[in-house]
Design a protein around this motif. Sequence first.
Motif, PDB file in Angstrom:
ATOM      1  N   ASN A  65      -3.763   3.256   5.922  1.00  0.00           N
ATOM      2  CA  ASN A  65      -4.068   3.131   4.499  1.00  0.00           C
ATOM      3  C   ASN A  65      -5.350   2.294   4.374  1.00  0.00           C
ATOM      4  OD1 ASN A  65      -4.158   1.694   1.939  1.00  0.00           O
ATOM      5  ND2 ASN A  65      -2.155   2.617   1.533  1.00  0.00           N
ATOM      6  N   LYS A  66      -6.419   2.894   3.779  1.00  0.00           N
ATOM      7  CA  LYS A  66      -7.737   2.232   3.746  1.00  0.00           C
ATOM      8  C   LYS A  66      -7.693   0.897   3.025  1.00  0.00           C
ATOM      9  CE  LYS A  66     -10.984   5.927   4.537  1.00  0.00           C
ATOM     10  NZ  LYS A  66     -11.002   7.278   3.949  1.00  0.00           N
ATOM     11  N   ASN A  67      -6.964   0.885   1.919  1.00  0.00           N
ATOM     12  CA  ASN A  67      -6.835  -0.326   1.128  1.00  0.00           C
ATOM     13  C   ASN A  67      -6.214  -1.457   1.962  1.00  0.00           C
ATOM     14  OD1 ASN A  67      -7.007  -1.909  -1.079  1.00  0.00           O
ATOM     15  ND2 ASN A  67      -5.364  -0.908  -2.251  1.00  0.00           N
ATOM     16  N   TYR A  68      -5.191  -1.107   2.697  1.00  0.00           N
ATOM     17  CA  TYR A  68      -4.504  -2.077   3.551  1.00  0.00           C
ATOM     18  C   TYR A  68      -5.447  -2.596   4.630  1.00  0.00           C
ATOM     19  CZ  TYR A  68      -0.967  -4.223   6.529  1.00  0.00           C
ATOM     20  OH  TYR A  68      -0.248  -5.128   7.264  1.00  0.00           O
ATOM     21  N   ALA A 127       0.886  -7.685   1.220  1.00  0.00           N
ATOM     22  CA  ALA A 127       2.339  -7.485   1.188  1.00  0.00           C
ATOM     23  C   ALA A 127       2.704  -6.453   0.124  1.00  0.00           C
ATOM     24  CB  ALA A 127       3.034  -8.811   0.910  1.00  0.00           C
ATOM     25  N   GLU A 128       1.943  -6.497  -0.973  1.00  0.00           N
ATOM     26  CA  GLU A 128       2.188  -5.560  -2.077  1.00  0.00           C
ATOM     27  C   GLU A 128       1.917  -4.114  -1.623  1.00  0.00           C
ATOM     28  OE1 GLU A 128       3.826  -5.278  -5.596  1.00  0.00           O
ATOM     29  OE2 GLU A 128       3.279  -7.246  -4.752  1.00  0.00           O
ATOM     30  N   ILE A 129       0.784  -3.933  -0.938  1.00  0.00           N
ATOM     31  CA  ILE A 129       0.452  -2.583  -0.441  1.00  0.00           C
ATOM     32  C   ILE A 129       1.528  -2.108   0.539  1.00  0.00           C
ATOM     33  CG2 ILE A 129      -1.271  -1.166   0.769  1.00  0.00           C
ATOM     34  CD1 ILE A 129      -3.339  -3.400   0.013  1.00  0.00           C
ATOM     35  N   ASN A 170       4.616  -1.074  -1.246  1.00  0.00           N
ATOM     36  CA  ASN A 170       4.481   0.251  -1.859  1.00  0.00           C
ATOM     37  C   ASN A 170       4.625   1.370  -0.834  1.00  0.00           C
ATOM     38  OD1 ASN A 170       4.159  -0.726  -4.405  1.00  0.00           O
ATOM     39  ND2 ASN A 170       1.912  -0.861  -4.263  1.00  0.00           N
ATOM     40  N   MET A 171       4.318   1.018   0.428  1.00  0.00           N
ATOM     41  CA  MET A 171       4.467   2.029   1.480  1.00  0.00           C
ATOM     42  C   MET A 171       5.852   1.961   2.117  1.00  0.00           C
ATOM     43  SD  MET A 171       0.743   1.635   3.270  1.00  0.00           S
ATOM     44  CE  MET A 171       0.906   2.965   4.448  1.00  0.00           C
ATOM     45  N   GLY A 172       6.690   1.059   1.588  1.00  0.00           N
ATOM     46  CA  GLY A 172       8.080   0.993   2.068  1.00  0.00           C
ATOM     47  C   GLY A 172       8.328  -0.020   3.177  1.00  0.00           C
ATOM     48  N   TYR A 173       7.397  -0.987   3.353  1.00  0.00           N
ATOM     49  CA  TYR A 173       7.598  -1.988   4.412  1.00  0.00           C
ATOM     50  C   TYR A 173       7.574  -3.402   3.853  1.00  0.00           C
ATOM     51  CZ  TYR A 173       6.610   1.909   7.535  1.00  0.00           C
ATOM     52  OH  TYR A 173       6.654   3.096   8.187  1.00  0.00           O
TER      53      TYR A 173
END
Length: 310
Positions: free
Chosen positions: A35-38, A75-77, A80-83
């Motif tokens: 995920n680029k944002n991550y 942590a928010e990203i 959102n990805m389920g982790y």
Amino acid sequence: MNRTEIINSEKNKLKQKRLSAEIKAQNIAQVLRQNKNYASTETLMRKKMLEIVALPEEKAQTLRKEYYALQKKLAEIAKNMGYTPQDLTPNYACKKCNDTGVYNHKICECLNNAIRQRLQQESGLTDFKGHKFEDSKQNLLDQNETLKKAYTYALNYVKNFPNNKLKNIVFSGNVGTGKTFLSECIANALIKRDYYVVYITSFELNNIVIKSMDIFADNRQELLSPLLDCDLLIIDDLGSEPIFKNASVNNLYTIINQRQLNNFSTIISTNLTPQMIRDQYGDRLFSRIFNKQNTMPIHFDGKDLRINKN
Ligand SMILES: [Zn+2]
């Protein structure tokens, strides 16, 4: 499997556990970084951290706040990805040693327990059905001074195990005096504490020894290793087995001698008197069995127990 092989195999299992926990965490990190944002947030965090450590504490406060904000964002990203952030740290089975097997410069409890349990399994005695200390009746003990003293000795023996001053016990005396009962109590108490205990009648022991003497037996070492490697070997009813002179006596000598050299404990119960043991097994084995340096002889003569100090 012998003791060394079991230890190595348990060490290996723990190593596999550690690696798989680490790989799992790394894999999750990889997924998240796709995920680029991550990935960019994580890179920014690293840069911030480098800046923070380069500055004196009082000047780094703003940067520190920014760092925590990024951490929150990360942590928010992930969420959102389920982790969760915990998914990124390896989830070790043992929180003490992180599955390294070493804790406080010593072998960790987790590894020690695993080894003991495994040794116990190998001995095939996990469901040992013999008597327990709890089974003994106080009134019977009160009636029988002999048994009471031996009982107390056995309790202390278990309490101090494996650091007993006298590693071995010989229970001798007539049938029905409580020798087997106490041997079983000791076995059960130590099995419960995950010690590697082998309880065997002299008859069974003799059969194993005879089998192991077959030069064509390819499992020779396997047959003997539990007898040589266990923390406590209990030989019940010595003297009840048919004796094939020399061969079986020599093998019994080897087992008892090697155990004493390795500082492992052996308990023997027998209906024979010491003199009968000397006559039947010869001086060499007699002096091993009644080795004063490391053996407590407890004789039940029906009424009186001649129990030495210690
Ligand atoms: Zn551990």
